[in-house]
Design a protein around this motif. Structure first.
Motif, PDB file in Angstrom:
ATOM      1  N   UNK A 298     -19.849  -2.088  31.986  1.00 18.99           N
ATOM      2  CA  UNK A 298     -20.468  -1.733  30.876  1.00 18.99           C
ATOM      3  C   UNK A 298     -19.463  -1.348  29.956  1.00 18.99           C
ATOM      4  N   UNK A 299     -18.467  -0.479  30.427  1.00 22.34           N
ATOM      5  CA  UNK A 299     -17.358   0.037  29.737  1.00 22.34           C
ATOM      6  C   UNK A 299     -16.508  -1.254  29.410  1.00 22.34           C
ATOM      7  N   UNK A 300     -16.242  -1.962  30.172  1.00 18.56           N
ATOM      8  CA  UNK A 300     -15.540  -3.198  29.622  1.00 18.56           C
ATOM      9  C   UNK A 300     -16.233  -4.097  28.583  1.00 18.56           C
ATOM     10  N   UNK A 301     -17.501  -4.305  28.762  1.00 18.22           N
ATOM     11  CA  UNK A 301     -18.145  -5.066  27.690  1.00 18.22           C
ATOM     12  C   UNK A 301     -18.253  -4.440  26.238  1.00 18.22           C
ATOM     13  N   UNK A 302     -18.246  -2.869  26.259  1.00 19.12           N
ATOM     14  CA  UNK A 302     -18.203  -2.148  25.224  1.00 19.12           C
ATOM     15  C   UNK A 302     -16.877  -2.491  24.471  1.00 19.12           C
ATOM     16  N   UNK A 303     -15.765  -2.078  25.242  1.00 18.83           N
ATOM     17  CA  UNK A 303     -14.655  -2.304  24.670  1.00 18.83           C
ATOM     18  C   UNK A 303     -14.280  -3.481  24.200  1.00 18.83           C
ATOM     19  N   UNK A 304     -14.472  -4.663  24.646  1.00 14.54           N
ATOM     20  CA  UNK A 304     -13.925  -5.851  24.477  1.00 14.54           C
ATOM     21  C   UNK A 304     -15.178  -6.677  23.318  1.00 14.54           C
ATOM     22  N   UNK A 305     -16.299  -6.218  23.448  1.00 13.03           N
ATOM     23  CA  UNK A 305     -17.366  -6.677  22.574  1.00 13.03           C
ATOM     24  C   UNK A 305     -17.256  -6.200  21.204  1.00 13.03           C
ATOM     25  N   UNK A 306     -16.753  -5.009  21.073  1.00  7.58           N
ATOM     26  CA  UNK A 306     -17.137  -4.153  19.804  1.00  7.58           C
ATOM     27  C   UNK A 306     -15.597  -3.972  19.076  1.00  7.58           C
ATOM     28  N   UNK A 307     -14.405  -4.493  19.569  1.00  4.72           N
ATOM     29  CA  UNK A 307     -13.432  -4.283  18.881  1.00  4.72           C
ATOM     30  C   UNK A 307     -13.329  -4.817  17.553  1.00  4.72           C
ATOM     31  N   UNK A 308     -12.862  -4.073  16.474  1.00  5.95           N
ATOM     32  CA  UNK A 308     -12.836  -4.552  15.047  1.00  5.95           C
ATOM     33  C   UNK A 308     -11.517  -5.566  14.893  1.00  5.95           C
ATOM     34  N   UNK A 309     -11.397  -6.311  13.893  1.00  7.51           N
ATOM     35  CA  UNK A 309     -10.452  -7.251  13.427  1.00  7.51           C
ATOM     36  C   UNK A 309      -9.732  -6.895  12.139  1.00  7.51           C
ATOM     37  N   UNK A 310      -9.022  -5.737  12.004  1.00  3.47           N
ATOM     38  CA  UNK A 310      -8.627  -5.343  10.737  1.00  3.47           C
ATOM     39  C   UNK A 310      -7.037  -5.728  10.761  1.00  3.47           C
ATOM     40  N   UNK A 311      -6.786  -6.601   9.998  1.00  3.06           N
ATOM     41  CA  UNK A 311      -5.207  -6.835   9.689  1.00  3.06           C
ATOM     42  C   UNK A 311      -4.362  -5.748   9.566  1.00  3.06           C
ATOM     43  N   UNK A 312      -3.327  -5.652  10.378  1.00  5.44           N
ATOM     44  CA  UNK A 312      -2.501  -4.558  10.200  1.00  5.44           C
ATOM     45  C   UNK A 312      -2.753  -3.515  11.012  1.00  5.44           C
ATOM     46  N   UNK A 313      -3.405  -3.633  11.902  1.00  2.00           N
ATOM     47  CA  UNK A 313      -3.853  -2.579  13.126  1.00  2.00           C
ATOM     48  C   UNK A 313      -3.269  -3.418  14.431  1.00  2.00           C
ATOM     49  N   UNK A 314      -2.792  -2.737  15.407  1.00  2.00           N
ATOM     50  CA  UNK A 314      -2.614  -3.221  16.649  1.00  2.00           C
ATOM     51  C   UNK A 314      -3.866  -3.684  17.471  1.00  2.00           C
ATOM     52  N   UNK A 315      -3.781  -3.867  18.562  1.00  3.70           N
ATOM     53  CA  UNK A 315      -4.979  -4.460  19.565  1.00  3.70           C
ATOM     54  C   UNK A 315      -5.823  -3.057  19.933  1.00  3.70           C
ATOM     55  N   UNK A 316      -4.841  -2.096  20.292  1.00  7.22           N
ATOM     56  CA  UNK A 316      -5.558  -0.947  21.024  1.00  7.22           C
ATOM     57  C   UNK A 316      -6.008  -0.182  19.794  1.00  7.22           C
ATOM     58  N   UNK A 317      -5.617  -0.432  18.620  1.00  8.73           N
ATOM     59  CA  UNK A 317      -5.947   0.334  17.397  1.00  8.73           C
ATOM     60  C   UNK A 317      -7.507  -0.142  17.068  1.00  8.73           C
TER      61      UNK A 317
END
Length: 328
Positions: A298-317
């Motif tokens: 559930x934690x992995x699905x939440x982290x991978x499925x909801x990541x934003x896609x803001x240019x200028x931010x790193x993957x973790x950000x």
């Protein structure tokens, strides 16, 4: 607890007078305070015995509970616990907006730190500010204040930085007396700092003004510039530490099958050069801790499925922005 009210030490308050090894307290009308409940409240504030000119709020629900001056004549505050919780919640709530303006700040910094950013006379104010913000963003160092003991970005001097062939090395005493040593590779930043280092004066961050004189930067300069560039009126340099602390904690959780609060706080502490306890209390977004109780899938699905896609931010950000519901 009753609702908090705004208070000021310009209002009449309870005074503290030394008597032998302890203190006596007097109400605004100069009568001796004897109420055990009020005395217990005052004791719980933990105002150091060495503080002078101590003012104590006569209201148990005042947002400022006490002020006093330390040995360096700096004014210190004791806030109501509920006020600190409120301010922390506000700070965390602002991270989503900060995520949208951070790429803009970074683009402006990059533009100012281009090779022609400094003249033969030395960097101007905005170039020096961009260099300072770059250091804060890269290292999460405090912006610095009036302390005569600890250092922050604006109070670093030339002796706190060592220029090596391919990196900068910082050595300074941080808040709480902790000795910090860190290094980073940043050719643009290093070039500007080497140019500043040629200027007269001890401060690491200073600039040549229109009057031809050398001026040091202070935290007010930094915060004003950040507000101007970002358009975010509530933004201050402190936001970078909350941002980097939360992102570091989330990165630690994302890397573990069975993460713990301890691991998250230790990761934040390493990023901020602070203690895990302080990071847990003030620098890690509560949403990060809420992930720990979830099942791994559930934690992995939440982290991978909801990541934003803001240019200028790193993957973790971007992963953190998705967690807190930010982004476009």
């Amino acid at each position: 607890m009753p609702s908090l009210v705004y208070t000021s030490d310009e209002e009449p308050g309870i005074s503290r007078v030394r008597r032998g090894r302890g203190f006596q307290y007097f109400l605004p009308d100069r009568s001796h305070l004897k109420c055990s409940v009020e005395l217990a409240r005052i004791k719980a504030l933990g105002v150091p015995p060495a503080y002078k000119h101590v003012w104590i709020c006569p209201k148990a629900n005042g947002h400022i509970q006490a002020t006093g001056y330390d040995d360096a004549a700096r004014k210190q505050y004791r806030y109501h616990d509920d006020w600190r919780v409120f301010r922390d919640r506000q700070k965390f709530d602002q991270l989503a907006e900060f995520a949208t303006v951070l790429p803009r700040i970074r683009r402006k910094v990059n533009a100012l730190l281009r090779p022609d950013g400094a003249t033969d006379e030395g960097p101007g104010k905005e170039v020096a500010l961009a260099a300072l913000v770059r250091l804060i963003d890269r290292t999460a160092i405090r912006v610095g204040g009036s302390s005569r003991v600890s250092k922050g970005a604006t109070t670093l001097d030339g002796g706190n930085v060592l220029y090596e062939e391919d990196r900068l090395r910082l050595r300074y005493r941080a808040k709480g007396g902790k000795r910090v040593s860190c290094s980073l590779r940043d050719a643009r930043l290093q070039k500007i700092l080497e140019q500043i280092d040629d200027l007269p004066g001890k401060r690491l961050f200073q600039y040549v003004g229109a009057d031809g004189e050398v001026h040091p930067l202070d935290s007010g300069d930094v915060n004003d510039w950040l507000k101007m560039v970002s358009g975010m009126d509530s933004l201050s340099a402190k936001m970078f530490r909350t941002w980097h602390g939360s992102v570091a904690a989330l990165d630690a959780i994302a890397a573990e099958d069975k993460p713990t609060i301890k691991q998250a706080c230790e990761a934040a502490a390493a990023a901020l050069r602070n203690t895990p306890a302080i990071c847990r209390k003030s620098y890690v977004h509560p949403a990060v801790f809420e992930l720990i109780d979830l099942a791994a899938d559930e934690r992995i699905a939440m982290l991978e499925g909801q990541a934003a896609q803001i240019t200028g931010l790193r993957v973790g950000e971007n992963r953190f922005v998705g967690l807190i519901g930010g982004g476009p």
